[in-house]
Design an enzyme around this catalytic site. Structure first.
Site, mmCIF file in Angstrom:
data_model
loop_
_atom_site.group_PDB
_atom_site.id
_atom_site.type_symbol
_atom_site.label_atom_id
_atom_site.label_comp_id
_atom_site.label_asym_id
_atom_site.label_seq_id
_atom_site.Cartn_x
_atom_site.Cartn_y
_atom_site.Cartn_z
ATOM 1 N N THR A 24 0.640 -1.177 -0.128
ATOM 2 C CA THR A 24 -0.003 -0.062 -0.026
ATOM 3 C C THR A 24 0.817 1.202 0.009
ATOM 4 O O THR A 24 2.099 1.338 0.573
ATOM 5 C CB THR A 24 -0.875 0.090 1.352
ATOM 6 O OG1 THR A 24 -1.619 1.342 1.527
ATOM 7 C CG2 THR A 24 -0.097 -0.154 2.430
ATOM 8 N N ASP A 25 0.103 2.301 -0.413
ATOM 9 C CA ASP A 25 1.073 3.760 -0.308
ATOM 10 C C ASP A 25 1.041 4.329 1.056
ATOM 11 O O ASP A 25 2.000 5.019 1.363
ATOM 12 C CB ASP A 25 0.037 4.798 -1.124
ATOM 13 C CG ASP A 25 -1.543 4.806 -0.474
ATOM 14 O OD1 ASP A 25 -2.376 3.893 -0.719
ATOM 15 O OD2 ASP A 25 -1.605 5.967 -0.007
ATOM 16 N N TYR A 48 -1.767 0.790 10.374
ATOM 17 C CA TYR A 48 -1.914 -0.072 8.983
ATOM 18 C C TYR A 48 -0.704 0.033 8.317
ATOM 19 O O TYR A 48 -0.300 -0.864 7.792
ATOM 20 C CB TYR A 48 -3.152 0.480 8.116
ATOM 21 C CG TYR A 48 -3.345 0.083 6.902
ATOM 22 C CD1 TYR A 48 -3.591 -1.351 6.584
ATOM 23 C CD2 TYR A 48 -3.250 0.701 5.855
ATOM 24 C CE1 TYR A 48 -3.943 -2.001 5.484
ATOM 25 C CE2 TYR A 48 -3.316 0.184 4.557
ATOM 26 C CZ TYR A 48 -3.417 -1.076 4.374
ATOM 27 O OH TYR A 48 -3.790 -1.595 3.105
ATOM 28 N N TRP A 73 -5.708 3.677 -3.299
ATOM 29 C CA TRP A 73 -7.302 4.220 -3.837
ATOM 30 C C TRP A 73 -7.785 3.196 -4.561
ATOM 31 O O TRP A 73 -8.416 3.162 -5.770
ATOM 32 C CB TRP A 73 -7.180 5.487 -4.540
ATOM 33 C CG TRP A 73 -6.711 6.641 -3.914
ATOM 34 C CD1 TRP A 73 -5.842 6.601 -2.440
ATOM 35 C CD2 TRP A 73 -6.926 8.042 -4.172
ATOM 36 N NE1 TRP A 73 -5.817 7.976 -2.314
ATOM 37 C CE2 TRP A 73 -6.587 8.600 -3.085
ATOM 38 C CE3 TRP A 73 -7.843 8.639 -4.876
ATOM 39 C CZ2 TRP A 73 -6.536 10.052 -3.120
ATOM 40 C CZ3 TRP A 73 -7.787 9.937 -4.909
ATOM 41 C CH2 TRP A 73 -7.205 10.550 -4.110
#
Length: 216
Positions: A24-25, A48, A73
């Site tokens: 994830t970013d 997270y 996203w």
């Protein structure tokens, strides 16, 4: 995010096969005004993000033949996500306030699936593949949440749904328990260069999902 990912990577290593892991970013701080590259410093600001980064490290340690794909996203025709939430709210509201100072790459889960299958075929057919490591895999182009919402409502209106106005607001006006990064943009050029695959423009993928949801 850590132990489960490591277990899968170890099982793949024991079987003598590579592992593909999605991240994830949120491993980045969310600061800056350019798309994050794979080798940019990581500085997660949430539990997270921290556990996803620990998962990346665990996967890499458990299986040297790893491909870690960071994405952001994510939406799809299934489950709960931003596109489905906007369409649902638009059924009863004439005006919706949406954050305008967070930027990222809207990414369709169906495109992620296509990319992973493309990569899996490359791994199957290329016994000498040695470009393992971290990649960014996300939709092509970027948007703010509010511009993403406007595009969703424009597509819905073109399909006969009611007009919905989007009001730009700042992150400070929409507090959440876990802070979201202001800058989630990911630079995907490395993935495109190595694998010869790029996601469609995010507007194209979003339009296809909206059409599928409203015309089903």
């Amino acid at each position: 995010n850590v132990q489960g990912a490591a277990a899968v990577a170890r099982a793949a290593a024991d079987a003598g096969v590579p592992v593909i892991h999605l991240s994830t970013d949120y491993v980045f701080s969310g600061e800056g005004d350019r798309a994050h590259a794979e080798n940019d410093p990581t500085e997660p600001r949430t539990v997270y993000g921290r556990t996803k980064l620990e998962g990346e490290l665990a996967v890499a340690a458990a299986n040297p033949r790893h491909l870690i794909f960071r994405t952001a996203w994510v939406y799809s025709p299934f489950g709960r996500n931003f596109v489905k939430t906007m369409l649902s709210l638009g059924e009863t509201r004439d005006r919706i306030a949406v954050v305008a100072d967070q930027w990222g790459n809207p990414t369709c889960a169906l495109d992620i699936t296509d990319a992973v299958l493309h990569v899996a075929e490359r791994l199957r057919s290329d016994a000498g593949f040695d470009h393992f490591g971290v990649y960014h895999l996300a939709g092509t182009g970027h948007a703010s949440w509010s511009s993403f919402a406007r595009a969703i409502f424009a597509q819905a209106q073109a399909l006969g749904r009611r007009h919905v106005d989007v009001e730009d607001i700042a992150t400070a006006q929409y507090p959440t328990k876990a802070p979201r990064p202001l800058n989630s943009r990911l630079d995907t050029r490395k993935f495109s260069s190595v694998f010869g695959w790029s996601a469609p423009g995010w507007e194209q993928s979003m339009s296809a999902v909206v059409r599928g949801l409203l015309q089903s």
